[in-house]
Write a protein that holds these residues in place. Structure first.
Motif, short mmCIF file in Angstrom:
data_model
loop_
_atom_site.label_atom_id
_atom_site.label_comp_id
_atom_site.label_asym_id
_atom_site.label_seq_id
_atom_site.Cartn_x
_atom_site.Cartn_y
_atom_site.Cartn_z
N LYS A 148 -6.13 -4.81 -6.44
CA LYS A 148 -6.66 -3.68 -7.20
C LYS A 148 -5.85 -3.50 -8.48
CE LYS A 148 -9.97 -2.88 -4.58
NZ LYS A 148 -9.82 -4.07 -3.76
N ASN B 79 -18.35 -1.49 -4.56
CA ASN B 79 -18.30 -1.43 -3.10
C ASN B 79 -19.17 -0.34 -2.48
OD1 ASN B 79 -16.54 -3.56 -2.93
ND2 ASN B 79 -14.71 -2.30 -2.69
N ASP B 80 -19.54 0.65 -3.23
CA ASP B 80 -20.13 1.84 -2.62
C ASP B 80 -21.63 1.95 -2.89
OD1 ASP B 80 -17.60 2.90 -1.64
OD2 ASP B 80 -17.12 3.19 -3.76
N SER C 264 -20.46 1.56 2.76
CA SER C 264 -19.53 1.10 1.74
C SER C 264 -18.89 -0.19 2.21
CB SER C 264 -18.45 2.16 1.48
OG SER C 264 -19.00 3.29 0.84
N ARG D 244 -15.08 -7.88 2.79
CA ARG D 244 -14.05 -7.73 1.75
C ARG D 244 -14.71 -7.28 0.46
NH1 ARG D 244 -11.25 -13.56 2.74
NH2 ARG D 244 -10.55 -13.26 4.91
N ASP D 245 -13.92 -6.96 -0.53
CA ASP D 245 -14.41 -6.35 -1.76
C ASP D 245 -15.40 -7.25 -2.51
OD1 ASP D 245 -12.83 -4.05 -1.52
OD2 ASP D 245 -11.10 -5.10 -2.35
N ARG E 265 -9.45 -1.90 4.64
CA ARG E 265 -9.00 -1.55 3.29
C ARG E 265 -7.74 -2.34 2.95
NH1 ARG E 265 -8.98 3.42 5.72
NH2 ARG E 265 -6.77 3.62 5.18
N ASP E 266 -7.44 -2.44 1.67
CA ASP E 266 -6.25 -3.16 1.23
C ASP E 266 -4.99 -2.65 1.92
OD1 ASP E 266 -7.78 -4.62 -0.45
OD2 ASP E 266 -6.98 -3.81 -2.31
N GLU E 267 -4.88 -1.32 2.04
CA GLU E 267 -3.67 -0.73 2.57
C GLU E 267 -3.36 -1.22 3.98
OE1 GLU E 267 -5.97 2.76 0.73
OE2 GLU E 267 -6.29 0.61 1.05
N ASP F 268 -7.58 -11.90 3.17
CA ASP F 268 -7.74 -11.10 1.96
C ASP F 268 -6.67 -11.47 0.93
OD1 ASP F 268 -7.37 -8.60 0.21
OD2 ASP F 268 -9.15 -8.10 1.36
#
Length: 886
Positions: free
Chosen positions: A3, A32-33, A49, A161-162, A326-328, A353
């Motif tokens: 990101k 993404n949404d 999403s 994934r994104d 999510r990335d986190e 990822d």
């Protein structure tokens, strides 16, 4: 992190270059949404999403199987006119496993393979200043030409994934070279005095006229200061893509990248218009200067220093999210590995990822990345082609990460042989060898600087017959002695055997580990009991054997985290729970053990940390229950206090000390103290203990919860109920009368309980063991009104049970000779018949959780006696709960 794939890429250090006009560089943003999701067989649509998978629920329910088919993602996308006239790219970080993209009813392209990145040029179909209709068909249906064909993990469908858009000037660094950065950085020489860097850039001119550009490679240090620069002019014909290799860039006295000091430079590749200095494009890549070597006798060295690879493998799953993270959540996993003291991650069994690799670069975690050619191959040219394409994608996409030291091409590819006929099997071996050699060849062509690796299960004769042990530079062995196979000491014998038989091969232990359900405990642990205690015993044994052998370059224990595998059953259905952390990343005792051994910081942890509602039978007098509690520490000496009283000091053995703790009913406070390098460290835990007295009449009775046929304890965390093991009845006390523990047959011996999924419960361990042929359960409780709950599940079936593909030891016996499932028995309580004809299969079916509750008035000191009366077959009881009412 990705990101931080900055939408406007520029660094202040660049301003020292020739004057430039800052034209709009590449712009990147996620879309993404707001997707409308349609799935075959489901009426209507839902708004979702991305990241998204459609198997987050049905991959973890009581219904066998999960949806593997096609689904559609659609959305309207407005793109303003500010990007008009530029190249437009849609970029996918991962979608499983076949994708067809349509834009404004126009077919754009397709991609096969569920774990690598891919992109499409949508310039010709995109409309600016108005809505665009995007439709994406995704399918995770089995396709025999796309690996993986089968594996011990769930093949989640979806765009997990994104997804983002990129807008670039027509002259730019290439984006469609297998969705790589278009820049490849090599370091042919790395010494402490000087390092040389070679940069290859692919440049594209998407205009209709020739272009002349200035290509600049700028190396900046971690503070953003320029340390080296090189420029050259490149002429591009209209529509041409050209590969341009820069002359070697030399860096004096470089700051080397290592596991303890992961210093990163940045290489900025810029494309400028030679006429006016306008910045047309810019790509930034990491640069870690290091040299490494694998040796067949001494293992791995990094920058000339010995470095044992210490780490785990990882799957990209999380509790109730499947693989749509999510990335986190990816970042958290790499941080957990680093905090454990790990320096190696086997990115398995597929590329993950991008943020995973970025975090490994930043934290000093060395990596192996592999493609998902798992369990088997299909004997087709299309399968071979798709596997080769995956290998190219993998290498080119992760080429610039300094953390990568090896590429994996296959995993346990001969796990289950498709033929028994010797001629057909020989042909299969030869085709598998052809696939393996081609993959290894392609990877070495793409990247001669790194090593190739193949992982095998414990069937060396198969791999030797197929010549697969000859091919890779590194042999990875997935070994499970003491789990799938009974003799844990065979592990070290196999290590020595492989070193003797393959003297020219580097050896890694790429998998090992038992299943561990942190809710289960046993003070007489054995394989396949899924207890924390057996897990700790197993890992201590394996680690000692590995560390004693310098020729083992390193290990990646299986696994960093529990992960979903829909076909699995075990203590937790649909989950492979070999992780040292849980699906929700609960830290198991095995994690704390490795952390105490390898973490550089002081460590002191009281084990069984989440076992906060304990229970047990008084075994010191009738008011104290002594149970073992482990402490994990890298201190020379540790001390444990219970309710303010010291239990003494101990010197940990291999960073583990065990204390016999005298628990009393109610709250118990545990305090641990140690000194490391003059610094006092502490840990504390408060445990609620439910005491079950040996002689219930002499005390106030509240409840007891007993599992039959097992020495295990079970922590039901939902209801905070402490389940304790059975014991034989003695007058004045409580326990079972008659019968034997149910044990299932295996190919080697017998194992505790069953491994089948018990339907209708999330507390499988309560129902997975039982006492067969039980005559009675007695409890000499005081007079009063009691509730008695009887727990049953039929564990035997005459249906033949298929051996599951992940069972590496073939350790399942044929169940076709199972007991008669028409067993029938009666139940009486204190002489009164309460059930005259219990037939579990007839009334509830096989493997269905059943609990029946009875109210009993105990008078005149009679106590409780639950009696079982045989009619056909043997009576059984899985568990019993007794609690007092009035």
């Amino acid at each position: 992190m990705k990101k931080l794939f900055y939408t406007i890429l520029h660094t202040w250090c660049l301003l020292a270059s020739v004057p430039t006009v800052m034209a709009q560089p590449r712009v990147t943003y996620t879309i993404n949404d707001g997707w409308r999701f349609f799935r075959e067989g489901v009426v209507g649509e839902e708004t979702v999403s991305i990241p998204h998978t459609w198997n987050a629920s049905d991959g973890d329910d009581d219904t066998p199987g999960y949806y593997r088919g096609e689904a559609w993602y659609r959305r309207q996308l407005f793109v303003d006119r500010s990007q008009e006239g530029r190249q437009a790219i849609i970029y996918f970080e991962g979608a499983n496993q076949e994708v067809q993209l349509y834009l404004n009813d126009r077919f754009i392209g397709t991609h096969r393979g569920g774990y690598t990145r891919f992109c499409f040029d949508i310039t010709a179909a995109l409309r600016y200043g108005e809505e665009n209709s995007i439709a994406i068909r995704v399918s995770n249906a089995h396709n025999p030409d796309i690996p993986p064909l089968s594996a011990d993990f769930t093949f989640y469908g979806g765009i997990y994934r994104d997804v983002y858009l990129q807008f670039l000037n027509p002259v730019h660094v290439t984006v469609n070279d297998y969705a790589s950065s278009g820049v490849y950085i090599r370091t042919p020489q790395v010494e402490r005095s000087e390092a040389s860097v070679e940069v290859t850039a692919l440049l594209t001119n998407d205009t209709r006229r020739p272009a002349e550009v200035l290509v600049e490679h700028l190396v900046c240090n971690a503070d953003g200061k320029e340390v080296a620069r090189q420029r050259h002019t490149v002429s591009l014909r209209a529509g041409e893509t050209k590969r341009k290799v820069a002359k070697q860039i030399r860096i004096k006295s470089p700051h080397l990248w290592s596991t303890h000091d992961p210093y990163l430079y940045r290489v900025h590749t810029r494309v400028l218009d030679t006429r006016n200095g306008t910045l047309l494009d810019e790509v930034v890549n990491p640069l870690g200067l290091r040299r490494f070597k694998f040796d067949t006798r001494q293992g791995f060295t990094l920058n000339g220093e010995p470095c044992k690879l210490v780490g785990t493998a990882r799957h990209q799953d999380y509790y109730r999210a499947g693989n749509a993270l999510r990335d986190e959540m990816h970042v958290r996993d790499v941080l957990l590995l680093k905090a454990m003291g790990g320096n190696f991650l086997r990115v398995s069994h597929y590329p993950q990822d991008p943020v995973v690799m970025e975090m490994c670069d930043r934290l000093g975690i060395l990596t192996s990345v592999e493609i998902p050619v798992v369990n088997a191959v299909t004997e087709s040219e299309t399968f071979l082609h798709n596997a080769v394409e995956m290998a190219r994608e993998m290498v080119r996409q992760d080429f610039n990460h300094p953390s990568v030291v090896m590429w994996g091409t296959m995993n346990e590819v001969l796990l289950r042989l498709p033929y028994t006929d010797s001629l057909r099997l020989e042909r299969y071996y030869r085709f598998t060898e052809r696939v393996a050699r081609r993959l290894d060849e392609v990877v070495r062509e793409e990247d001669p600087s790194r090593y190739t690796m193949m992982a095998y299960h414990n069937a060396p004769a198969r791999y030797e017959a197929a010549h697969l042990t000859d091919i890779p530079m590194i042999q990875g062995w997935n070994l499970y002695q003491g789990w799938y196979e009974p003799n844990i000491n065979e592990f070290q014998q196999l290590l020595d055997r492989h070193h003797r038989v393959y003297p020219d091969k580097v050896l890694m232990v790429t998998e090992y580990g038992p299943g561990v359900d942190p809710r289960l405990h046993s003070y007489t642990p054995e394989r396949f009991d899924f207890s924390q205690e057996y897990g700790l015993y197993y890992h201590r044994h394996y680690l000692q054997a590995i560390l004693e052998r310098p020729f083992i370059a390193g290990f990646s224990l299986w696994n960093l985290n529990d992960f979903y595998s829909e076909s699995r059953i075990d203590a937790v259905p649909h989950v492979n729970n070999k992780g040292i952390t849980g699906l929700d990343r609960e830290l198991k005792d095995t994690y704390h053990f490795y952390q105490a051994v390898f973490a550089p910081q002081p460590v002191l942890v009281i084990g069984n940390r989440q076992w906060l509602a304990r229970g047990g039978t008084a075994n010191r007098g009738d008011s104290v229950c002594v149970q073992s509690v482990p402490l994990f520490s890298n201190a020379d000496e540790v001390e444990l206090f219970v309710n303010g009283k010291s239990l003494g000091r101990k010197q940990p053995e291999a960073c583990c000390a065990s204390f016999e703790v005298p628990f009393t009913g109610g709250e118990n406070r545990l305090d641990a103290v140690a000194v490391v390098d003059g610094r006092t460290i502490r840990d504390a835990l408060t445990v609620s203990f439910q005491m079950v007295h040996r002689y219930p009449r002499a005390h106030t009775f509240t409840e007891m919860n007993v599992m039959l046929g097992s020495p295990r304890y079970f922590d039901d965390r939902t209801s905070h109920t402490a389940w304790i093991p059975e014991q034989p009845y003695r007058p004045g006390s409580w326990g079972f009368v008659g019968g034997t523990p149910y044990r299932r047959k295996s190919g080697f011996d017998t194992l505790p309980g069953t491994d089948i999924d018990i339907f209708g419960t999330d507390c499988n361990p309560i129902y997975q063991t039982q006492r067969v042929g039980i005559e009675a359960f007695k409890a000499d409780v005081p007079d009063g009104v009691y509730t008695v709950c009887l727990y049953w599940a039929e564990l035997e079936s005459k249906e033949k049970r298929e051996t599951l593909v992940y069972n590496l030891g073939a350790d399942i016996a044929d169940r076709s000779d199972a007991a008669d499932t028409s067993r029938t028995f009666a139940v009486s309580i204190n002489g009164t018949t309460v059930l005259d004809e219990v037939n579990l299969v007839r009334d509830y079916g096989y493997a269905r959780a059943v609990m029946q509750k009875f109210t009993v008035n105990v008078e005149a000191g009679a106590g409780l006696s639950v009696d079982f009366h045989k009619k056909k077959g043997e009576p059984v009881l899985n568990a019993i709960r007794i609690y007092k009412g009035l």
